[in-house]
Design a protein around this motif. Sequence first.
Motif, PDB file in Angstrom:
ATOM      1  N   MET A   1      -5.091  -0.525  80.359  1.00 42.17           N
ATOM      2  CA  MET A   1      -4.598  -0.900  79.040  1.00 42.17           C
ATOM      3  C   MET A   1      -3.172  -1.426  79.188  1.00 42.17           C
ATOM      4  N   ARG A   2      -2.898  -2.501  78.539  1.00 42.98           N
ATOM      5  CA  ARG A   2      -1.597  -3.147  78.624  1.00 42.98           C
ATOM      6  C   ARG A   2      -0.710  -2.718  77.467  1.00 42.98           C
ATOM      7  N   ALA A   3       0.531  -2.355  77.782  1.00 44.30           N
ATOM      8  CA  ALA A   3       1.465  -1.920  76.743  1.00 44.30           C
ATOM      9  C   ALA A   3       1.965  -3.126  75.964  1.00 44.30           C
ATOM     10  N   ILE A   4       2.082  -2.946  74.690  1.00 45.67           N
ATOM     11  CA  ILE A   4       2.578  -4.011  73.821  1.00 45.67           C
ATOM     12  C   ILE A   4       4.044  -3.741  73.537  1.00 45.67           C
ATOM     13  N   LEU A   5       4.880  -4.757  73.772  1.00 45.28           N
ATOM     14  CA  LEU A   5       6.311  -4.624  73.503  1.00 45.28           C
ATOM     15  C   LEU A   5       6.542  -4.825  72.012  1.00 45.28           C
ATOM     16  N   THR A   6       7.020  -3.788  71.358  1.00 42.26           N
ATOM     17  CA  THR A   6       7.294  -3.870  69.925  1.00 42.26           C
ATOM     18  C   THR A   6       8.789  -3.738  69.700  1.00 42.26           C
ATOM     19  N   VAL A   7       9.195  -4.023  68.501  1.00 49.15           N
ATOM     20  CA  VAL A   7      10.608  -3.904  68.143  1.00 49.15           C
ATOM     21  C   VAL A   7      11.054  -2.453  68.282  1.00 49.15           C
ATOM     22  N   GLU A   8      10.196  -1.519  67.895  1.00 46.49           N
ATOM     23  CA  GLU A   8      10.547  -0.109  67.988  1.00 46.49           C
ATOM     24  C   GLU A   8      10.730   0.320  69.445  1.00 46.49           C
ATOM     25  N   ASN A   9       9.856  -0.121  70.312  1.00 48.02           N
ATOM     26  CA  ASN A   9       9.988   0.222  71.729  1.00 48.02           C
ATOM     27  C   ASN A   9      11.251  -0.394  72.314  1.00 48.02           C
ATOM     28  N   PHE A  10      11.511  -1.639  71.968  1.00 49.92           N
ATOM     29  CA  PHE A  10      12.700  -2.321  72.480  1.00 49.92           C
ATOM     30  C   PHE A  10      13.968  -1.627  71.991  1.00 49.92           C
ATOM     31  N   ALA A  11      14.020  -1.281  70.706  1.00 52.70           N
ATOM     32  CA  ALA A  11      15.201  -0.610  70.152  1.00 52.70           C
ATOM     33  C   ALA A  11      15.382   0.764  70.772  1.00 52.70           C
ATOM     34  N   SER A  12      14.301   1.479  70.963  1.00 53.59           N
ATOM     35  CA  SER A  12      14.386   2.810  71.565  1.00 53.59           C
ATOM     36  C   SER A  12      14.865   2.721  73.007  1.00 53.59           C
ATOM     37  N   ASN A  13      14.352   1.789  73.756  1.00 52.03           N
ATOM     38  CA  ASN A  13      14.789   1.617  75.143  1.00 52.03           C
ATOM     39  C   ASN A  13      16.243   1.175  75.211  1.00 52.03           C
ATOM     40  N   LEU A  14      16.669   0.335  74.280  1.00 49.10           N
ATOM     41  CA  LEU A  14      18.060  -0.108  74.264  1.00 49.10           C
ATOM     42  C   LEU A  14      18.997   1.059  73.995  1.00 49.10           C
ATOM     43  N   VAL A  15      18.620   1.909  73.045  1.00 46.19           N
ATOM     44  CA  VAL A  15      19.442   3.074  72.733  1.00 46.19           C
ATOM     45  C   VAL A  15      19.514   4.013  73.926  1.00 46.19           C
ATOM     46  N   LEU A  16      18.401   4.269  74.547  1.00 50.66           N
ATOM     47  CA  LEU A  16      18.377   5.216  75.663  1.00 50.66           C
ATOM     48  C   LEU A  16      19.102   4.682  76.890  1.00 50.66           C
ATOM     49  N   THR A  17      19.002   3.400  77.147  1.00 52.35           N
ATOM     50  CA  THR A  17      19.573   2.870  78.375  1.00 52.35           C
ATOM     51  C   THR A  17      20.999   2.387  78.231  1.00 52.35           C
ATOM     52  N   PHE A  18      21.437   2.062  77.027  1.00 54.91           N
ATOM     53  CA  PHE A  18      22.774   1.500  76.864  1.00 54.91           C
ATOM     54  C   PHE A  18      23.699   2.373  76.038  1.00 54.91           C
ATOM     55  N   TRP A  19      23.302   2.715  74.830  1.00 53.39           N
ATOM     56  CA  TRP A  19      24.207   3.397  73.907  1.00 53.39           C
ATOM     57  C   TRP A  19      24.446   4.850  74.254  1.00 53.39           C
ATOM     58  N   THR A  20      23.459   5.540  74.779  1.00 52.86           N
ATOM     59  CA  THR A  20      23.655   6.948  75.129  1.00 52.86           C
ATOM     60  C   THR A  20      24.763   7.121  76.160  1.00 52.86           C
ATOM     61  N   PRO A  21      24.758   6.395  77.277  1.00 48.81           N
ATOM     62  CA  PRO A  21      25.875   6.539  78.225  1.00 48.81           C
ATOM     63  C   PRO A  21      27.217   6.094  77.651  1.00 48.81           C
TER      64      PRO A  21
END
Length: 54
Positions: A1-21
Amino acid sequence: MRAILTVENFASNLVLTFWTPVFVGIFIAILTYALWPRNKAMFDAAARQPLRED
């Protein structure tokens, strides 16, 4: 099954990888500033200011 890139996934990944540090770094900088021995006199004077009678 292929993961679909959604706005929610992108925003969540951005927060976890950039804003948290970034926010952890800001918190550590503020904590270091507040606990630095050179600033003790200034903070002690500010703490006594409400109790001072003019």
